[in-house]
Scaffold this motif. Structure first.
Motif, PDB file in Angstrom:
ATOM      1  N   SER A 113       4.396  12.821   6.823  1.00  0.00           N
ATOM      2  CA  SER A 113       5.644  13.060   7.569  1.00  0.00           C
ATOM      3  C   SER A 113       5.481  12.747   9.054  1.00  0.00           C
ATOM      4  CB  SER A 113       6.099  14.510   7.378  1.00  0.00           C
ATOM      5  OG  SER A 113       5.083  15.406   7.830  1.00  0.00           O
ATOM      6  N   SER A 114       4.281  12.932   9.595  1.00  0.00           N
ATOM      7  CA  SER A 114       4.076  12.680  11.022  1.00  0.00           C
ATOM      8  C   SER A 114       4.062  11.196  11.345  1.00  0.00           C
ATOM      9  CB  SER A 114       2.757  13.315  11.477  1.00  0.00           C
ATOM     10  OG  SER A 114       1.642  12.619  10.933  1.00  0.00           O
ATOM     11  N   LEU A 115       3.917  10.351  10.309  1.00  0.00           N
ATOM     12  CA  LEU A 115       3.864   8.906  10.516  1.00  0.00           C
ATOM     13  C   LEU A 115       5.211   8.223  10.280  1.00  0.00           C
ATOM     14  CD1 LEU A 115       0.447   8.182   8.766  1.00  0.00           C
ATOM     15  CD2 LEU A 115       0.906   8.248  11.227  1.00  0.00           C
ATOM     16  N   SER A 116       6.205   9.006   9.925  1.00  0.00           N
ATOM     17  CA  SER A 116       7.521   8.408   9.640  1.00  0.00           C
ATOM     18  C   SER A 116       8.101   7.633  10.818  1.00  0.00           C
ATOM     19  CB  SER A 116       8.514   9.492   9.183  1.00  0.00           C
ATOM     20  OG  SER A 116       8.103  10.035   7.949  1.00  0.00           O
ATOM     21  N   PRO A 117       8.014   8.157  12.073  1.00  0.00           N
ATOM     22  CA  PRO A 117       8.562   7.375  13.195  1.00  0.00           C
ATOM     23  C   PRO A 117       7.899   6.008  13.345  1.00  0.00           C
ATOM     24  CG  PRO A 117       8.219   9.661  13.835  1.00  0.00           C
ATOM     25  CD  PRO A 117       7.571   9.495  12.504  1.00  0.00           C
ATOM     26  N   ALA A 118       6.574   5.951  13.189  1.00  0.00           N
ATOM     27  CA  ALA A 118       5.872   4.671  13.313  1.00  0.00           C
ATOM     28  C   ALA A 118       6.286   3.719  12.196  1.00  0.00           C
ATOM     29  CB  ALA A 118       4.363   4.890  13.287  1.00  0.00           C
ATOM     30  N   ARG A 119       6.348   4.248  10.982  1.00  0.00           N
ATOM     31  CA  ARG A 119       6.746   3.403   9.843  1.00  0.00           C
ATOM     32  C   ARG A 119       8.175   2.893  10.028  1.00  0.00           C
ATOM     33  NH1 ARG A 119       7.671   7.037   5.403  1.00  0.00           N
ATOM     34  NH2 ARG A 119       9.773   7.006   6.286  1.00  0.00           N
TER      35      ARG A 119
ATOM     36  N   VAL B 142       0.844  -1.202   0.000  1.00  0.00           N
ATOM     37  CA  VAL B 142       0.000   0.000   0.000  1.00  0.00           C
ATOM     38  C   VAL B 142       0.876   1.247   0.000  1.00  0.00           C
ATOM     39  CG1 VAL B 142      -1.892  -1.170   1.178  1.00  0.00           C
ATOM     40  CG2 VAL B 142      -0.175   0.027   2.535  1.00  0.00           C
ATOM     41  N   LEU B 143       0.317   2.333  -0.522  1.00  0.00           N
ATOM     42  CA  LEU B 143       1.023   3.607  -0.539  1.00  0.00           C
ATOM     43  C   LEU B 143       1.070   4.195   0.866  1.00  0.00           C
ATOM     44  CD1 LEU B 143      -0.627   5.132  -3.741  1.00  0.00           C
ATOM     45  CD2 LEU B 143       1.798   4.537  -3.499  1.00  0.00           C
ATOM     46  N   THR B 144       2.226   4.739   1.233  1.00  0.00           N
ATOM     47  CA  THR B 144       2.330   5.392   2.542  1.00  0.00           C
ATOM     48  C   THR B 144       1.385   6.588   2.617  1.00  0.00           C
ATOM     49  OG1 THR B 144       4.228   6.655   1.709  1.00  0.00           O
ATOM     50  CG2 THR B 144       4.699   4.644   2.946  1.00  0.00           C
ATOM     51  N   SER B 145       1.152   7.238   1.480  1.00  0.00           N
ATOM     52  CA  SER B 145       0.214   8.367   1.464  1.00  0.00           C
ATOM     53  C   SER B 145      -1.210   7.898   1.728  1.00  0.00           C
ATOM     54  CB  SER B 145       0.292   9.091   0.115  1.00  0.00           C
ATOM     55  OG  SER B 145       0.006   8.199  -0.963  1.00  0.00           O
ATOM     56  N   ALA B 146      -1.534   6.675   1.266  1.00  0.00           N
ATOM     57  CA  ALA B 146      -2.876   6.131   1.510  1.00  0.00           C
ATOM     58  C   ALA B 146      -3.050   5.780   2.988  1.00  0.00           C
ATOM     59  CB  ALA B 146      -3.104   4.899   0.641  1.00  0.00           C
ATOM     60  N   VAL B 147      -1.980   5.291   3.629  1.00  0.00           N
ATOM     61  CA  VAL B 147      -2.041   5.002   5.063  1.00  0.00           C
ATOM     62  C   VAL B 147      -2.282   6.295   5.831  1.00  0.00           C
ATOM     63  CG1 VAL B 147      -0.771   4.110   7.054  1.00  0.00           C
ATOM     64  CG2 VAL B 147      -0.522   2.999   4.830  1.00  0.00           C
ATOM     65  N   ALA B 148      -1.581   7.355   5.446  1.00  0.00           N
ATOM     66  CA  ALA B 148      -1.755   8.649   6.111  1.00  0.00           C
ATOM     67  C   ALA B 148      -3.180   9.151   5.935  1.00  0.00           C
ATOM     68  CB  ALA B 148      -0.753   9.650   5.562  1.00  0.00           C
ATOM     69  N   GLU B 149      -3.719   8.982   4.742  1.00  0.00           N
ATOM     70  CA  GLU B 149      -5.098   9.424   4.480  1.00  0.00           C
ATOM     71  C   GLU B 149      -6.078   8.612   5.321  1.00  0.00           C
ATOM     72  OE1 GLU B 149      -8.158   9.793   0.668  1.00  0.00           O
ATOM     73  OE2 GLU B 149      -5.996   9.541   0.337  1.00  0.00           O
ATOM     74  N   GLU B 150      -5.835   7.310   5.443  1.00  0.00           N
ATOM     75  CA  GLU B 150      -6.705   6.441   6.245  1.00  0.00           C
ATOM     76  C   GLU B 150      -6.720   6.890   7.699  1.00  0.00           C
ATOM     77  OE1 GLU B 150      -9.196   3.139   7.156  1.00  0.00           O
ATOM     78  OE2 GLU B 150      -8.606   3.956   5.199  1.00  0.00           O
ATOM     79  N   LEU B 151      -5.565   7.358   8.193  1.00  0.00           N
ATOM     80  CA  LEU B 151      -5.453   7.793   9.583  1.00  0.00           C
ATOM     81  C   LEU B 151      -5.768   9.270   9.779  1.00  0.00           C
ATOM     82  CD1 LEU B 151      -2.187   5.876  10.577  1.00  0.00           C
ATOM     83  CD2 LEU B 151      -4.496   5.421  11.429  1.00  0.00           C
ATOM     84  N   GLY B 152      -5.967  10.002   8.658  1.00  0.00           N
ATOM     85  CA  GLY B 152      -6.223  11.432   8.766  1.00  0.00           C
ATOM     86  C   GLY B 152      -5.029  12.210   9.259  1.00  0.00           C
ATOM     87  N   ARG B 153      -3.835  11.783   8.866  1.00  0.00           N
ATOM     88  CA  ARG B 153      -2.587  12.412   9.326  1.00  0.00           C
ATOM     89  C   ARG B 153      -1.739  12.829   8.132  1.00  0.00           C
ATOM     90  NH1 ARG B 153      -0.944   9.785  14.134  1.00  0.00           N
ATOM     91  NH2 ARG B 153       1.017  10.967  13.994  1.00  0.00           N
ATOM     92  N   LYS B 154      -0.747  13.668   8.385  1.00  0.00           N
ATOM     93  CA  LYS B 154       0.234  14.005   7.366  1.00  0.00           C
ATOM     94  C   LYS B 154       1.255  12.873   7.261  1.00  0.00           C
ATOM     95  CE  LYS B 154      -0.015  19.033   7.883  1.00  0.00           C
ATOM     96  NZ  LYS B 154       0.754  20.270   8.180  1.00  0.00           N
TER      97      LYS B 154
END
Length: 395
Positions: free
Chosen positions: A356-362, A342-354
């Motif tokens: 870049s803010s999800l980089s630590p979790a990824r 899956v696209l990292t951008s799609a994961v961010a959209e699913e979570l309603g986040r930017k």
């Protein structure tokens, strides 16, 4: 007590089904190296549970049968490979030593090996502080000077590999270094390992590195040295086809005078989806619950919930429990988007986040080996059916 199935981490199943092509490839590698022909080291990749470690151990057995010296390490993300490689090559050369006509030659190499093992930094002590007086590799000869002891791993590993290959040449054999979880080798060490293998390929020394790792391992190697694409022979292993999965079930059962109905085989293939670990896990429980032979589809229905419960705890749950709350949210979002990368951008959209803010979790999930980056901007689970498991869990 007669249950033949073996769902274990790296535990060899009763039948190593569906891997004949890879075994033949490695047989060719061994024969070519033994004849002094140019040949590449080998890397096998695949998801968790497809049998990479089992295959790596099978390769090692083949090398031992050819009277090669062998050693094996399991890479860790925060550990230099200097000490593990020293121990593995020590073991390999000890296997060759009884056949060497010049004991002094072995002692000379062991002196170089000891110097190599002691030349790196002591973890946690800062740069430049050698570990020479802190760690002894169990070699009863003085450490050599001026060879494989510079402290630069690329230089030292290259010199060590060349010297080890020379010892193997003396006895008309080879050395194989097996590396499991190869994607976890620190970046600088990957670069050093590739450089040492490159030097060996140029001089034709009979030493090969055989690695196993997750699907993104080729990208890890390529990022360290551009020529790594030509340095290794890559073999991607995946789920078993129907014929191989059936053989993995039937062959050990028939040795115990037990058979399966065609409908039972259909049901087992549907449940395990051809993944070798799942094949063994379901078959083990089915064997225990089936009252008689032949094993039927009804037996599969009874056994499936118990097998799935064991997988949920030991195979999926243990991995999920290692993740932080933020990492679990990230994985749940991936699972909701499907089972393909899956696209990292799609994961961010699913979570309603930017993003870049999800980089630590990824990055944390990648470091823990729970997901991998299939290519730039894409992520996928390292464990088959993990998305299905997450979707079945309460939010």
């Amino acid at each position: 007590m007669r249950n033949p199935y073996a769902p274990g981490a790296g535990q060899r199943p009763p039948e190593l089904a569906g891997r004949d092509r890879e075994l033949r490839q490695f047989e060719v590698v061994l024969e070519r190296v033994a004849r002094g022909r140019p040949e590449r080291s080998m890397v096998i990749t695949g998801l968790r549970g497809v049998g990479k470690t089992v295959l790596l151990n099978a390769f090692r057995s083949m090398a031992i049968q050819k009277l090669w010296g062998t050693g094996k390490i399991e890479a860790r993300p925060d550990q230099s490979i200097r000490r593990p490689v020293a121990s593995a090559l020590h073991m390999a050369v000890r296997e060759l030593a009884p056949r060497h006509r010049a004991p002094d030659r072995i002692e000379e190499f062991l002196g170089v090996l000891k110097a190599f093992a002691q030349a790196g930094e002591e973890p946690g002590t800062g740069r430049g502080k050698a570990r020479a007086h802190r760690w002894q590799p169990g070699i009863d000869v003085p450490a050599a000077r001026g060879r494989a002891d510079s402290g630069d791993l690329e230089i030292d590993l290259t010199e060590l590999f060349v010297d080890a290959a020379s010892v193997a040449t003396d006895v008309g054999a080879g050395i194989a270094l097996f590396v499991d979880e190869m994607q976890d080798i620190p970046a600088d060490d990957v670069s050093a390992l590739c450089a040492a293998c490159h030097e060996l390929s140029q001089v034709g020394g009979p030493l090969i590195v055989v690695g196993a790792g997750l699907p993104h391992l080729p990208a890890v190697l390529s990022a360290s040295k551009s020529y790594s694409e030509r340095l290794f022979r890559y073999a991607r292993i995946d789920r078993l086809d129907r014929e191989s999965a059936d053989f993995a079930l039937m062959a050990p059962a028939e040795r115990e005078h037990v058979t399966f109905t065609p409908e039972a085989l259909d049901a087992l293939y549907g449940a395990a989806d051809g993944y070798p670990y799942f094949v063994q896990a379901y078959a083990k429980v089915v064997w225990d619950v089936a009252p008689d032979t032949p094993i039927t589809a009804d037996d599969i229905k009874v056994a499936a919930p118990e097998a799935e419960s064991e997988l949920a705890v030991g195979f999926f749950g243990s991995r999920y429990d290692r993740a932080t709350p933020a990492e679990r949210d990230y994985m749940r979002a991936m699972a909701m988007l499907g089972d393909d990368p899956v696209l990292t951008s799609a994961v961010a959209e699913e979570l309603g986040r930017k993003p870049s803010s999800l980089s630590p979790a990824r990055d944390g999930l990648i470091k823990k080996g729970l997901i991998y980056s299939a290519e730039r901007g894409l992520v996928a689970f390292t464990v088959p059916h993990f998305g299905k498991f997450l979707r079945s869990q309460p939010a």
